[in-house]
Design a protein around this motif. Structure first.
Motif, mmCIF file in Angstrom:
data_model
loop_
_atom_site.group_PDB
_atom_site.id
_atom_site.type_symbol
_atom_site.label_atom_id
_atom_site.label_comp_id
_atom_site.label_asym_id
_atom_site.label_seq_id
_atom_site.Cartn_x
_atom_site.Cartn_y
_atom_site.Cartn_z
ATOM 1 N N LYS A 232 12.036 43.821 23.240
ATOM 2 C CA LYS A 232 12.746 45.097 23.157
ATOM 3 C C LYS A 232 13.189 45.451 21.738
ATOM 4 C CE LYS A 232 12.589 45.968 27.562
ATOM 5 N NZ LYS A 232 11.795 47.129 28.083
ATOM 6 N N ALA A 233 13.342 44.427 20.879
ATOM 7 C CA ALA A 233 13.905 44.665 19.551
ATOM 8 C C ALA A 233 13.051 45.600 18.706
ATOM 9 C CB ALA A 233 14.108 43.339 18.820
ATOM 10 N N THR A 234 11.737 45.534 18.838
ATOM 11 C CA THR A 234 10.862 46.348 17.988
ATOM 12 C C THR A 234 10.848 47.821 18.390
ATOM 13 O OG1 THR A 234 8.937 45.812 19.366
ATOM 14 C CG2 THR A 234 9.349 44.386 17.473
ATOM 15 N N GLU A 235 11.399 48.142 19.537
ATOM 16 C CA GLU A 235 11.393 49.541 19.993
ATOM 17 C C GLU A 235 12.139 50.459 19.030
ATOM 18 O OE1 GLU A 235 12.946 49.596 23.932
ATOM 19 O OE2 GLU A 235 11.170 48.658 24.839
ATOM 20 N N THR A 236 13.136 49.925 18.350
ATOM 21 C CA THR A 236 13.942 50.753 17.443
ATOM 22 C C THR A 236 13.639 50.482 15.967
ATOM 23 O OG1 THR A 236 15.733 49.112 17.517
ATOM 24 C CG2 THR A 236 15.828 50.920 19.100
ATOM 25 N N ARG A 237 12.675 49.644 15.698
ATOM 26 C CA ARG A 237 12.343 49.303 14.314
ATOM 27 C C ARG A 237 11.212 50.172 13.782
ATOM 28 N NH1 ARG A 237 12.712 42.787 15.335
ATOM 29 N NH2 ARG A 237 14.993 42.690 15.329
ATOM 30 N N GLY A 238 11.178 50.290 12.468
ATOM 31 C CA GLY A 238 10.120 51.047 11.828
ATOM 32 C C GLY A 238 8.811 50.286 11.829
ATOM 33 N N ARG A 239 7.824 50.864 11.195
ATOM 34 C CA ARG A 239 6.511 50.255 11.083
ATOM 35 C C ARG A 239 6.064 50.349 9.617
ATOM 36 N NH1 ARG A 239 8.077 49.220 15.595
ATOM 37 N NH2 ARG A 239 6.844 49.304 17.534
ATOM 38 N N TYR A 240 5.198 49.444 9.231
ATOM 39 C CA TYR A 240 4.657 49.485 7.871
ATOM 40 C C TYR A 240 3.196 49.081 7.883
ATOM 41 C CZ TYR A 240 3.222 48.123 3.215
ATOM 42 O OH TYR A 240 2.506 48.027 2.044
ATOM 43 N N ASN A 241 2.382 49.828 7.143
ATOM 44 C CA ASN A 241 1.077 49.317 6.728
ATOM 45 C C ASN A 241 0.718 49.966 5.397
ATOM 46 O OD1 ASN A 241 -1.162 51.482 7.130
ATOM 47 N ND2 ASN A 241 -0.061 51.552 9.083
ATOM 48 N N TYR A 242 -0.067 49.271 4.633
ATOM 49 C CA TYR A 242 -0.366 49.707 3.267
ATOM 50 C C TYR A 242 -0.965 51.099 3.228
ATOM 51 C CZ TYR A 242 -2.681 50.083 -1.232
ATOM 52 O OH TYR A 242 -3.095 50.544 -2.439
ATOM 53 N N TYR A 243 -1.820 51.405 4.169
ATOM 54 C CA TYR A 243 -2.606 52.646 4.133
ATOM 55 C C TYR A 243 -1.723 53.880 4.291
ATOM 56 C CZ TYR A 243 -5.696 48.794 5.061
ATOM 57 O OH TYR A 243 -6.315 47.571 5.001
ATOM 58 N N THR A 244 -0.798 53.873 5.226
ATOM 59 C CA THR A 244 0.081 55.031 5.381
ATOM 60 C C THR A 244 1.156 55.072 4.298
ATOM 61 O OG1 THR A 244 1.465 53.793 6.958
ATOM 62 C CG2 THR A 244 -0.275 55.176 7.859
ATOM 63 N N ALA A 245 1.538 53.898 3.774
ATOM 64 C CA ALA A 245 2.540 53.858 2.714
ATOM 65 C C ALA A 245 2.035 54.535 1.449
ATOM 66 C CB ALA A 245 2.946 52.420 2.414
ATOM 67 N N VAL A 246 0.809 54.270 1.059
ATOM 68 C CA VAL A 246 0.290 54.851 -0.184
ATOM 69 C C VAL A 246 -0.073 56.326 -0.002
ATOM 70 C CG1 VAL A 246 -0.546 52.676 -1.128
ATOM 71 C CG2 VAL A 246 -2.067 54.039 0.311
ATOM 72 N N ASP A 247 -0.411 56.705 1.230
ATOM 73 C CA ASP A 247 -0.742 58.116 1.481
ATOM 74 C C ASP A 247 0.490 58.965 1.688
ATOM 75 O OD1 ASP A 247 -3.425 57.583 1.318
ATOM 76 O OD2 ASP A 247 -3.715 57.333 3.461
ATOM 77 N N GLY A 248 1.618 58.289 1.902
ATOM 78 C CA GLY A 248 2.866 59.026 2.074
ATOM 79 C C GLY A 248 2.971 59.743 3.386
ATOM 80 N N GLU A 249 2.233 59.266 4.401
ATOM 81 C CA GLU A 249 2.260 59.927 5.705
ATOM 82 C C GLU A 249 3.522 59.550 6.486
ATOM 83 O OE1 GLU A 249 -1.353 58.949 7.705
ATOM 84 O OE2 GLU A 249 -2.605 59.890 6.189
#
Length: 249
Positions: A232-249
């Motif tokens: 259940k803990a991840t339901e309220t956490r953000g997400r990260y991956n390199y591809y969306t981080a560099v694209d600024g999406e």
């Protein structure tokens, strides 16, 4: 030849940039294991690029480095670039043990931490700041490895505690808490990304068919619908991956 393992894209980016600068080629360890396309002892360098897990070595990297085909094809100059959020513990020493030889060059490269199973990843703004700094560090790494520099550099540390913490990795990398919630769009990306083939799409939903996986978090962090959870803990956490981080999406 540059070998890499990457769940969220950090190590893949680093490996590809290094390979480009060295006029070499970066190969995904998962694909090499599948296809048997190992390097040759005639290669000028052998590089390993991977993230640190639990202050140690990802199980798949340890397994790969222990293969006779890998050991027998090592070049005279062998280096490792280890991506991490804080420090690398004894990941370099664990790799040396698996390879059966010392590394000529080790660089611990700080990049955005993303183990959403245990904590909330950093914000996109901070991630982009870290990535800009990492790219500057990568320029130095390319210069170092091109000149065949030797030594250990970067954000190393945590070696005193890593012997204990790394022992937690194997029992912790179970799959029983993974599930897809109602946001799942049945795209099948998680099944495609899983390096252990531990996910099968059944009736349009991912099902974890193995007791253990790498815990690379590719399935969680790269799900386009943010539908995959670990408890259940991840339901309220953000997400990260390199591809969306560099694209600024």
């Amino acid at each position: 030849m540059i070998y890499y393992f990457s769940g969220t894209g950090n190590s893949r980016h680093a490996a590809q940039l290094i390979a480009e600068k060295l006029n070499d080629t970066a190969f995904d360890i998962v694909e090499v294991i599948k296809n048997g396309s190992f390097g040759s002892e005639n290669d000028e360098v052998t590089g390993f690029v991977f993230p640190v897990y639990f202050w140690g070595l990802p199980e798949i990297v340890k397994r790969f480095a222990s293969l006779p085909q890998v050991k027998n094809s090592l070049a005279k100059y062998v280096f490792a670039v280890i991506t991490c959020g804080a420090n690398t513990g004894t990941a370099d020493k664990m790799l040396e043990k698996a390879l059966g030889r010392k590394l000529d060059y080790v660089f611990s490269l700080k990049m955005p931490d993303n183990y959403v199973v245990m904590y909330d990843p950093c914000t996109k703004e901070k991630a982009q700041k870290y990535l800009r700094h990492a790219d500057r560090e990568l320029e130095a790494i390319c210069t170092d490895t091109g000149a065949r520099k030797r030594g250990t550099y970067g954000a190393s540390g945590g070696k005193l505690n890593s012997a204990f913490v790394s022992l937690l990795y194997n029992p912790f990398r179970n799959t029983k808490k993974f599930y897809a919630d109602e946001k799942c769009i049945s795209c099948g990306l998680c099944e495609k990304l899983c390096p252990e083939n531990a996910i099968k799409i059944t009736d349009g939903k991912p099902v974890w068919t193995k007791k253990k996986c790498q815990h690379c978090t590719a399935c969680i962090n790269r799900c386009p619908a943010k539908a995959i959870q670990y408890g259940k803990a991840t339901e309220t956490r953000g997400r990260y991956n390199y591809y969306t981080a560099v694209d600024g999406e």
